[in-house]
Design a protein around this motif. Structure first.
Motif, PDB file in Angstrom:
ATOM      1  N   ASP A  59       3.282  -1.197   2.768  1.00  0.00           N
ATOM      2  CA  ASP A  59       2.989   0.419   1.917  1.00  0.00           C
ATOM      3  C   ASP A  59       1.706   1.123   3.062  1.00  0.00           C
ATOM      4  O   ASP A  59       1.584   1.635   2.992  1.00  0.00           O
ATOM      5  CB  ASP A  59       2.591   0.003   0.634  1.00  0.00           C
ATOM      6  CG  ASP A  59       1.234  -0.522   0.654  1.00  0.00           C
ATOM      7  OD1 ASP A  59       0.636  -1.216   1.763  1.00  0.00           O
ATOM      8  OD2 ASP A  59      -0.162  -0.003  -0.755  1.00  0.00           O
ATOM      9  N   SER A  60       2.387   0.656   4.636  1.00  0.00           N
ATOM     10  CA  SER A  60       1.811   1.681   5.518  1.00  0.00           C
ATOM     11  C   SER A  60       2.085   2.811   5.393  1.00  0.00           C
ATOM     12  O   SER A  60       3.822   3.182   4.970  1.00  0.00           O
ATOM     13  CB  SER A  60       2.176   0.821   6.572  1.00  0.00           C
ATOM     14  OG  SER A  60       2.479   1.785   7.802  1.00  0.00           O
ATOM     15  N   ARG A  61       1.468   3.814   5.949  1.00  0.00           N
ATOM     16  CA  ARG A  61       1.964   5.162   6.078  1.00  0.00           C
ATOM     17  C   ARG A  61       2.468   5.019   7.340  1.00  0.00           C
ATOM     18  O   ARG A  61       4.044   6.649   7.658  1.00  0.00           O
ATOM     19  CB  ARG A  61       0.605   5.791   5.887  1.00  0.00           C
ATOM     20  CG  ARG A  61       0.647   7.443   6.624  1.00  0.00           C
ATOM     21  CD  ARG A  61      -0.305   8.173   6.629  1.00  0.00           C
ATOM     22  NE  ARG A  61      -1.417   7.901   5.876  1.00  0.00           N
ATOM     23  CZ  ARG A  61      -2.570   8.070   6.182  1.00  0.00           C
ATOM     24  NH1 ARG A  61      -2.569   8.068   7.251  1.00  0.00           N
ATOM     25  NH2 ARG A  61      -3.490   7.583   5.568  1.00  0.00           N
ATOM     26  N   GLU A  64       4.746   3.378   8.711  1.00  0.00           N
ATOM     27  CA  GLU A  64       6.652   3.467   8.034  1.00  0.00           C
ATOM     28  C   GLU A  64       7.479   4.584   7.738  1.00  0.00           C
ATOM     29  O   GLU A  64       7.978   4.785   7.306  1.00  0.00           O
ATOM     30  CB  GLU A  64       6.975   1.749   7.021  1.00  0.00           C
ATOM     31  CG  GLU A  64       7.889   1.287   6.720  1.00  0.00           C
ATOM     32  CD  GLU A  64       8.111  -0.222   5.952  1.00  0.00           C
ATOM     33  OE1 GLU A  64       7.319  -0.643   6.266  1.00  0.00           O
ATOM     34  OE2 GLU A  64       9.199  -0.324   5.925  1.00  0.00           O
ATOM     35  N   ARG A  65       6.881   4.752   6.156  1.00  0.00           N
ATOM     36  CA  ARG A  65       7.252   5.758   5.297  1.00  0.00           C
ATOM     37  C   ARG A  65       7.285   7.451   6.389  1.00  0.00           C
ATOM     38  O   ARG A  65       8.741   7.880   5.787  1.00  0.00           O
ATOM     39  CB  ARG A  65       5.769   6.667   4.348  1.00  0.00           C
ATOM     40  CG  ARG A  65       5.991   5.301   2.850  1.00  0.00           C
ATOM     41  CD  ARG A  65       5.260   6.457   1.804  1.00  0.00           C
ATOM     42  NE  ARG A  65       3.815   6.695   1.953  1.00  0.00           N
ATOM     43  CZ  ARG A  65       3.026   5.746   1.695  1.00  0.00           C
ATOM     44  NH1 ARG A  65       2.658   4.005   1.599  1.00  0.00           N
ATOM     45  NH2 ARG A  65       1.601   6.443   2.042  1.00  0.00           N
ATOM     46  N   ARG A  75      10.316   6.057   7.872  1.00  0.00           N
ATOM     47  CA  ARG A  75      11.736   6.256   7.418  1.00  0.00           C
ATOM     48  C   ARG A  75      11.930   6.887   6.589  1.00  0.00           C
ATOM     49  O   ARG A  75      14.006   7.438   6.699  1.00  0.00           O
ATOM     50  CB  ARG A  75      11.601   5.302   6.953  1.00  0.00           C
ATOM     51  CG  ARG A  75      11.142   3.298   6.722  1.00  0.00           C
ATOM     52  CD  ARG A  75      11.684   2.299   5.717  1.00  0.00           C
ATOM     53  NE  ARG A  75      11.675   0.976   6.254  1.00  0.00           N
ATOM     54  CZ  ARG A  75      11.516   0.526   7.348  1.00  0.00           C
ATOM     55  NH1 ARG A  75      12.614   0.466   7.867  1.00  0.00           N
ATOM     56  NH2 ARG A  75      11.398  -0.993   7.180  1.00  0.00           N
ATOM     57  N   SER A  76      11.390   8.327   6.367  1.00  0.00           N
ATOM     58  CA  SER A  76      11.668   9.255   6.389  1.00  0.00           C
ATOM     59  C   SER A  76      11.972  10.315   8.004  1.00  0.00           C
ATOM     60  O   SER A  76      12.485  11.485   6.345  1.00  0.00           O
ATOM     61  CB  SER A  76      10.505  10.208   5.434  1.00  0.00           C
ATOM     62  OG  SER A  76       9.510  10.656   6.584  1.00  0.00           O
ATOM     63  N   PRO A 119       5.362  -3.710  -1.280  1.00  0.00           N
ATOM     64  CA  PRO A 119       6.448  -1.918  -0.640  1.00  0.00           C
ATOM     65  C   PRO A 119       6.658  -1.153  -1.441  1.00  0.00           C
ATOM     66  O   PRO A 119       7.994  -2.137  -2.366  1.00  0.00           O
ATOM     67  CB  PRO A 119       6.884  -3.055   0.364  1.00  0.00           C
ATOM     68  CG  PRO A 119       6.830  -4.236   0.002  1.00  0.00           C
ATOM     69  CD  PRO A 119       5.618  -4.516  -0.436  1.00  0.00           C
ATOM     70  N   PRO A 120       7.571  -0.351  -1.055  1.00  0.00           N
ATOM     71  CA  PRO A 120       7.793   0.567  -1.619  1.00  0.00           C
ATOM     72  C   PRO A 120       9.654   0.063  -2.002  1.00  0.00           C
ATOM     73  O   PRO A 120       9.733  -0.381  -0.879  1.00  0.00           O
ATOM     74  CB  PRO A 120       7.899   2.614  -1.132  1.00  0.00           C
ATOM     75  CG  PRO A 120       6.814   2.207  -0.536  1.00  0.00           C
ATOM     76  CD  PRO A 120       6.371   0.830  -0.954  1.00  0.00           C
ATOM     77  N   HIS A 143      11.268  -0.653   2.161  1.00  0.00           N
ATOM     78  CA  HIS A 143      10.451  -0.807   3.187  1.00  0.00           C
ATOM     79  C   HIS A 143       9.899  -2.351   2.935  1.00  0.00           C
ATOM     80  O   HIS A 143       9.580  -2.849   2.212  1.00  0.00           O
ATOM     81  CB  HIS A 143       8.683   0.403   2.761  1.00  0.00           C
ATOM     82  CG  HIS A 143       9.149   1.804   2.746  1.00  0.00           C
ATOM     83  ND1 HIS A 143      10.082   2.307   1.811  1.00  0.00           N
ATOM     84  CD2 HIS A 143       8.622   2.735   3.275  1.00  0.00           C
ATOM     85  CE1 HIS A 143      10.442   3.743   1.968  1.00  0.00           C
ATOM     86  NE2 HIS A 143       9.804   3.580   3.402  1.00  0.00           N
ATOM     87  N   ASP A 154      -1.003   9.546  12.803  1.00  0.00           N
ATOM     88  CA  ASP A 154      -0.674   8.785  11.405  1.00  0.00           C
ATOM     89  C   ASP A 154      -0.928   7.514  11.111  1.00  0.00           C
ATOM     90  O   ASP A 154      -0.867   6.745  10.067  1.00  0.00           O
ATOM     91  CB  ASP A 154       1.511   8.759  11.112  1.00  0.00           C
ATOM     92  CG  ASP A 154       1.711   9.884  11.362  1.00  0.00           C
ATOM     93  OD1 ASP A 154       1.759  10.765  10.342  1.00  0.00           O
ATOM     94  OD2 ASP A 154       2.774  10.346  11.813  1.00  0.00           O
TER      95      ASP A 154
END
Lengths: 192, 334
Positions: free
Chosen positions: B24-26, B28-29, B32-33, B17-18, B21, B65
């Motif tokens: 690496d779920s979209r 989640e991104r 979190r953003s 994961p990045p 995070h 998403d």
């Protein structure tokens, strides 16, 4: 019996007190149970437990009693056997999704917990039930676990002593022993 | 035998994961953003044809998403969630793998979580599940080995500790974004936020709720959630959906477990000349009101048999304003 069960939840605070006393007695009995052998006392104690708790809480003898964390409402009576309820299907008026004429076990549990001194225990996340323990005595299990904890605490004291005097332990092993002592080797009486 | 590099053509490579995070779920991104996230429920087909899955996903993929693939919801048998997620993930959709505790025991579930992760699934929603009696096969044996909360804790243990519940080691843990459900409008309402706290404590990263039709009740729920500080520890996506007619609403209320629709909403549907349009209108209004409730991170659209309305509802509600339009995913089965 459903009505007795509801009564037990209404009186959750008294039952909580009673349960704590019982637990103390069971823990105190640990040396006796160990002497007779837990294996030998398992059946008779489980029998008494089944009768008593069956009458009071509709106990299903899961062997992993958590009544004090569930407002004295036995979670095994929930048709989904949730250990962290209620589910999202509770009917208006707080009735069960699966058995509509029964009050939701977990709605009652939160109400019961609100009446208890240690009711906050309901906020703890409980693990799934170990199905291999079905039918065994939960009382004896608590007695074993708590007694083991007490022994562990005593052990921790001895370990600390041995660690505080590491050299003495090397030179004179008997001065700071670490190995478990047989029962007859200790009297428990320090004034002798 | 194929080289490891070749696998990239078939499945998503297993990436770490990045930073910051857990997966690496979209989804989640997006969350979190700080962007307003949209998830949508997919109606699973009663078919073995993959093109039916892609047909069901197409009207939702434009705005969502991630798509939730239900796991025999209402205890009715359909294509499995894991099968749908595997297909859609390969086609580039974000998916939420729903696990109900009703049908499988701990051995099956933990294995399936690894399987799903290997197929590229990055979100999982842990559910208790409706009783078998509500479904099309009431004679089935209910399992309920886990409950939703112990399931959340189990998957978190697999992900963060890298072990099964037995303690056996997992060489590559499943990097999943873990979700749980909540039902704020259903009794016991006073304890619902407290139970949400348990789900967060167990390890939930996001929450999708059942239908919210009663805004005052939801607002009260959220006030308590904010008091407990839960909105800072978990992303909350309230559930919404368009009603088809007053009759359908009444039917849902009395036959689907855990649905609360206030009389006022049903009355409004009854008076409408075009009930379907009114249902859509109510849904859009609810989304706009819910968006303004402090602590809400997105919305979860459940439009059973009204999937064609989902894109319009989301776009007209304006919740995606300022977000880059989603690239259309192909996913057309040949």
């Amino acid at each position: 019996m459903y009505r007795v069960r509801l009564f037990a939840i209404r009186k959750a605070r008294s039952f909580e007190w009673l349960y704590r006393r019982l637990e103390a007695v069971m823990v105190a009995c640990d040396p006796l149970f160990r002497r007779i052998g837990y294996n030998r006392v398992e059946r008779p104690v489980a029998f008494v437990e089944r009768i008593t708790k069956g009458f009071l809480f509709d106990c299903r003898m899961c062997g992993q009693c958590v009544l004090s964390s569930t407002g004295m409402s036995c979670p095994m009576n929930c048709p989904k056997q949730l250990r962290n309820g209620p589910c999202g299907g509770v009917r208006p008026g707080g009735f069960c999704e699966v058995i509509p004429e029964m009050k939701c076990v977990w709605t009652l549990a939160w109400q019961g917990a609100a009446r208890m001194k240690g009711g906050d225990k309901i906020r703890e996340v409980l693990p799934p039930v170990d199905r291999s323990l079905q039918g065994s005595s939960s009382w004896l299990r608590v007695s074993r676990e708590k007694a083991a904890k007490l022994r562990e605490a005593r052990e921790a004291g001895r370990t600390a002593l041995a660690q505080a005097f590491p050299n003495a332990r090397v030179i004179e092993p008997a001065s700071a022993p670490l190995a478990e002592e047989p029962r007859r080797a200790t009297t428990g009486d320090t004034r002798k | 035998m194929s080289e490891p590099g070749d696998l990239g053509d078939i499945v998503r490579p297993y990436a770490d994961p990045p930073p910051g995070h857990v997966s690496d779920s979209r989804l989640e991104r997006v969350l979190r953003s700080g962007r307003f996230a949209v998830t949508a429920e997919l109606n699973p087909p009663d078919s073995a044809d993959p093109s039916d899955v892609f047909d069901a996903a197409r009207p939702l993929g434009e705005v969502a998403d991630a798509l939730n693939a239900t796991d025999a919801s209402g205890a009715n048998c359909h294509m499995s969630s894991i099968g749908i997620c595997a297909l859609l993930t390969r086609a580039g959709y974000g998916t939420v793998y729903q696990i109900s505790c009703r049908d499988r025991n701990r051995i099956a579930i933990q294995g399936d979580v690894l399987g799903a992760a290997a197929m590229g699934v990055r979100n999982v929603l842990c559910l208790t599940g409706d009783g078998v009696g509500t479904g099309d096969q009431p004679g089935a044996r209910p399992v309920f080995d886990f409950d939703s909360i112990s399931l959340v804790r189990t998957i978190r243990t697999m992900r963060d500790e890298g072990v099964f519940l037995s303690g056996r080691k997992i060489t590559r843990p499943p990097r999943m974004f873990i979700g749980a459900a909540e039902n704020p409008c259903i009794e016991p309402r006073e304890w619902r936020p407290e139970r949400l706290a348990k789900k967060v404590e167990a390890g939930a990263d996001f929450i999708q709720t059942n239908y919210i039709f009663d805004l005052p009740v939801f607002e009260k729920f959220m006030a308590r959630v904010r008091d407990l500080g839960l909105h800072e520890r978990v992303f909350i996506l309230p559930g919404v959906g368009p009603l088809a007619s007053a009759k359908a609403a009444r039917w849902m209320r009395s036959n689907v477990p855990g649905i609360h629709i206030p009389d006022a909403v049903i009355e409004r549907m009854e008076k409408a000349a075009k009930p379907a349009e009114e249902g859509k209108r109510i849904c859009i209004e609810l989304i706009q009101q819910i968006r303004d409730v402090a602590g809400v991170a997105g919305v979860h659209v459940m439009a059973y048999r009204r999937e064609h309305q989902v894109s319009e509802i989301i776009l007209e509600s304006g919740v995606l304003a300022g977000r880059r339009p989603r690239r259309r995913v192909v996913g057309q089965a040949q």
